[in-house]
Design a protein around this motif. Structure first.
Motif, PDB file in Angstrom:
ATOM      1  N   GLY A 124      14.143  12.269   8.911  1.00 37.15           N
ATOM      2  CA  GLY A 124      14.887  11.244   9.648  1.00 37.15           C
ATOM      3  C   GLY A 124      14.251  10.921  10.987  1.00 37.15           C
ATOM      4  N   ILE A 125      13.809  11.950  11.695  1.00 29.99           N
ATOM      5  CA  ILE A 125      13.147  11.730  12.984  1.00 29.99           C
ATOM      6  C   ILE A 125      11.883  10.902  12.776  1.00 29.99           C
ATOM      7  N   ALA A 126      11.109  11.249  11.756  1.00 27.06           N
ATOM      8  CA  ALA A 126       9.886  10.488  11.474  1.00 27.06           C
ATOM      9  C   ALA A 126      10.204   9.027  11.175  1.00 27.06           C
ATOM     10  N   MET A 127      11.247   8.789  10.396  1.00 22.06           N
ATOM     11  CA  MET A 127      11.631   7.407  10.089  1.00 22.06           C
ATOM     12  C   MET A 127      12.099   6.683  11.349  1.00 22.06           C
ATOM     13  N   GLY A 128      12.876   7.380  12.173  1.00 29.18           N
ATOM     14  CA  GLY A 128      13.372   6.762  13.403  1.00 29.18           C
ATOM     15  C   GLY A 128      12.266   6.445  14.386  1.00 29.18           C
ATOM     16  N   LEU A 129      11.300   7.337  14.515  1.00 29.83           N
ATOM     17  CA  LEU A 129      10.189   7.097  15.436  1.00 29.83           C
ATOM     18  C   LEU A 129       9.224   6.050  14.888  1.00 29.83           C
ATOM     19  N   ALA A 130       9.056   6.014  13.584  1.00 25.95           N
ATOM     20  CA  ALA A 130       8.094   5.100  12.972  1.00 25.95           C
ATOM     21  C   ALA A 130       8.495   3.640  13.148  1.00 25.95           C
ATOM     22  N   ARG A 131       9.763   3.386  13.349  1.00 31.77           N
ATOM     23  CA  ARG A 131      10.177   1.986  13.521  1.00 31.77           C
ATOM     24  C   ARG A 131       9.609   1.385  14.806  1.00 31.77           C
ATOM     25  N   HIS A 132       9.218   2.237  15.753  1.00 33.72           N
ATOM     26  CA  HIS A 132       8.636   1.757  17.008  1.00 33.72           C
ATOM     27  C   HIS A 132       7.139   1.494  16.878  1.00 33.72           C
ATOM     28  N   ILE A 133       6.495   2.054  15.887  1.00 37.79           N
ATOM     29  CA  ILE A 133       5.040   1.952  15.763  1.00 37.79           C
ATOM     30  C   ILE A 133       4.564   0.504  15.659  1.00 37.79           C
ATOM     31  N   PRO A 134       5.136  -0.354  14.786  1.00 45.14           N
ATOM     32  CA  PRO A 134       4.624  -1.724  14.708  1.00 45.14           C
ATOM     33  C   PRO A 134       4.750  -2.473  16.045  1.00 45.14           C
ATOM     34  N   ARG A 135       5.853  -2.284  16.774  1.00 48.46           N
ATOM     35  CA  ARG A 135       6.019  -2.954  18.065  1.00 48.46           C
ATOM     36  C   ARG A 135       4.990  -2.458  19.076  1.00 48.46           C
ATOM     37  N   ARG A 136       4.739  -1.166  19.080  1.00 45.57           N
ATOM     38  CA  ARG A 136       3.757  -0.618  20.012  1.00 45.57           C
ATOM     39  C   ARG A 136       2.358  -1.123  19.690  1.00 45.57           C
ATOM     40  N   LEU A 137       2.032  -1.186  18.404  1.00 45.70           N
ATOM     41  CA  LEU A 137       0.712  -1.683  18.023  1.00 45.70           C
ATOM     42  C   LEU A 137       0.556  -3.144  18.410  1.00 45.70           C
ATOM     43  N   LEU A 138       1.587  -3.947  18.171  1.00 41.79           N
ATOM     44  CA  LEU A 138       1.536  -5.361  18.514  1.00 41.79           C
ATOM     45  C   LEU A 138       1.414  -5.531  20.030  1.00 41.79           C
ATOM     46  N   ALA A 139       2.184  -4.775  20.788  1.00 41.60           N
ATOM     47  CA  ALA A 139       2.111  -4.864  22.255  1.00 41.60           C
ATOM     48  C   ALA A 139       0.722  -4.466  22.745  1.00 41.60           C
ATOM     49  N   SER A 140       0.155  -3.433  22.173  1.00 38.18           N
ATOM     50  CA  SER A 140      -1.176  -2.993  22.560  1.00 38.18           C
ATOM     51  C   SER A 140      -2.204  -4.063  22.227  1.00 38.18           C
ATOM     52  N   TRP A 141      -2.088  -4.651  21.072  1.00 34.97           N
ATOM     53  CA  TRP A 141      -3.011  -5.700  20.649  1.00 34.97           C
ATOM     54  C   TRP A 141      -2.891  -6.910  21.565  1.00 34.97           C
ATOM     55  N   MET A 142      -1.656  -7.261  21.925  1.00 37.28           N
ATOM     56  CA  MET A 142      -1.427  -8.423  22.777  1.00 37.28           C
ATOM     57  C   MET A 142      -2.029  -8.199  24.178  1.00 37.28           C
ATOM     58  N   ARG A 143      -1.969  -6.973  24.683  1.00 35.22           N
ATOM     59  CA  ARG A 143      -2.546  -6.682  26.001  1.00 35.22           C
ATOM     60  C   ARG A 143      -4.066  -6.816  25.977  1.00 35.22           C
ATOM     61  N   ARG A 144      -4.683  -6.588  24.855  1.00 36.26           N
ATOM     62  CA  ARG A 144      -6.153  -6.638  24.748  1.00 36.26           C
ATOM     63  C   ARG A 144      -6.678  -8.052  24.533  1.00 36.26           C
ATOM     64  N   GLN A 145      -5.831  -8.976  24.156  1.00 32.69           N
ATOM     65  CA  GLN A 145      -6.262 -10.346  23.897  1.00 32.69           C
ATOM     66  C   GLN A 145      -6.477 -11.072  25.213  1.00 32.69           C
ATOM     67  N   PRO A 146      -7.535 -11.901  25.270  1.00 31.52           N
ATOM     68  CA  PRO A 146      -7.756 -12.676  26.497  1.00 31.52           C
ATOM     69  C   PRO A 146      -6.611 -13.664  26.692  1.00 31.52           C
ATOM     70  N   ASP A 147      -6.220 -13.843  27.920  1.00 31.18           N
ATOM     71  CA  ASP A 147      -5.146 -14.766  28.245  1.00 31.18           C
ATOM     72  C   ASP A 147      -5.663 -16.186  28.068  1.00 31.18           C
ATOM     73  N   SER A 148      -5.061 -16.964  27.184  1.00 31.39           N
ATOM     74  CA  SER A 148      -5.532 -18.313  26.881  1.00 31.39           C
ATOM     75  C   SER A 148      -5.342 -19.264  28.054  1.00 31.39           C
ATOM     76  N   SER A 149      -4.414 -18.945  28.961  1.00 29.07           N
ATOM     77  CA  SER A 149      -4.185 -19.828  30.105  1.00 29.07           C
ATOM     78  C   SER A 149      -5.286 -19.711  31.153  1.00 29.07           C
ATOM     79  N   THR A 150      -5.995 -18.574  31.185  1.00 29.49           N
ATOM     80  CA  THR A 150      -7.057 -18.398  32.176  1.00 29.49           C
ATOM     81  C   THR A 150      -8.426 -18.737  31.621  1.00 29.49           C
ATOM     82  N   SER A 151      -8.560 -18.772  30.327  1.00 30.79           N
ATOM     83  CA  SER A 151      -9.858 -19.115  29.752  1.00 30.79           C
ATOM     84  C   SER A 151      -9.822 -20.555  29.290  1.00 30.79           C
ATOM     85  N   SER A 152     -10.335 -21.450  30.093  1.00 32.84           N
ATOM     86  CA  SER A 152     -10.267 -22.880  29.788  1.00 32.84           C
ATOM     87  C   SER A 152     -11.503 -23.378  29.067  1.00 32.84           C
ATOM     88  N   GLY A 153     -12.403 -22.491  28.783  1.00 32.42           N
ATOM     89  CA  GLY A 153     -13.588 -22.893  28.050  1.00 32.42           C
ATOM     90  C   GLY A 153     -14.714 -23.373  28.937  1.00 32.42           C
TER      91      GLY A 153
END
Length: 192
Positions: free
Chosen positions: A161-190
């Motif tokens: 149960g603990i593993a299932m409860g903690l695992a529900r946070h994994i996709p959000r954490r991965l997405l947040a981490s990925w989003m932090r690594r992406q270049p900000d489109s508002s600052t890169s105007s080409g």
């Protein structure tokens, strides 16, 4: 989450089905221990409650992750001792049914409460589950081996149960981490 939940339930089912193979050791003590291990796994009310305790502990986070399972196991053991001693408790089956409903609802609503309150609640339900384990213990069983079996099984279900409860946070954490690594489109105007 559905895949993770399915995988967790499949793992519990696989472990349940694999345990009878270990029963053929020829040692009566092993059989008593195995009966204790199987008892929480063979009743859907016990199975759901013990997994729900683990999920709810993970949802509460912090110290609750170890305090709630520890409180449950301690009070489960006390309730089992009462059942083995033949001490009657009122409304055990109704209380066990209520544990499934209440803990299921708390998990569904992701309701966080103070750790002490949560420990008292799961402890009260654990006494009833333990009492049922104790009164349903086979007459020929060695109480210590049988008890060690259902305590181990309960701990494994809490862990699942603990593993299932903690695992529900994994996709959000991965997405947040990925989003932090992406270049900000508002600052890169080409511009070069």
């Amino acid at each position: 989450m559905n895949r993770l939940l399915s995988a967790g339930l499949a793992g519990v089912l696989a472990a349940t089905l694999a345990l009878p193979a270990a029963a053929h050791t020829g040692n009566a003590g092993d059989a008593m221990f195995l009966q204790g291990v199987l008892h929480p796994l063979t009743g859907i009310d016990h199975l759901l409650t013990m997994v729900a305790v683990g999920i709810w502990a993970a949802q509460n986070g912090g110290r609750a992750i170890w305090i709630l399972p520890a409180a449950f196991i301690a009070m489960l053991s006390g309730g089992a001792a009462l059942g083995i001693a033949g001490i009657e408790l009122p409304a055990v089956e109704a209380g066990i049914a209520a544990s499934v409903a209440v803990l299921g609802l708390l998990v569904l609503l992701n309701r966080q409460v103070p750790v002490a309150v949560a420990a008292i609640l799961v402890g009260a339900f654990a006494v009833l589950h333990g009492h049922a384990h104790g009164t349903e213990m086979p007459q020929t069983a060695e109480p210590l081996l049988y008890g060690l079996g259902f305590v181990l099984s309960t701990g494994m279900l809490h862990g699942a149960g603990i593993a299932m409860g903690l695992a529900r946070h994994i996709p959000r954490r991965l997405l947040a981490s990925w989003m932090r690594r992406q270049p900000d489109s508002s600052t890169s105007s080409g511009r070069c």
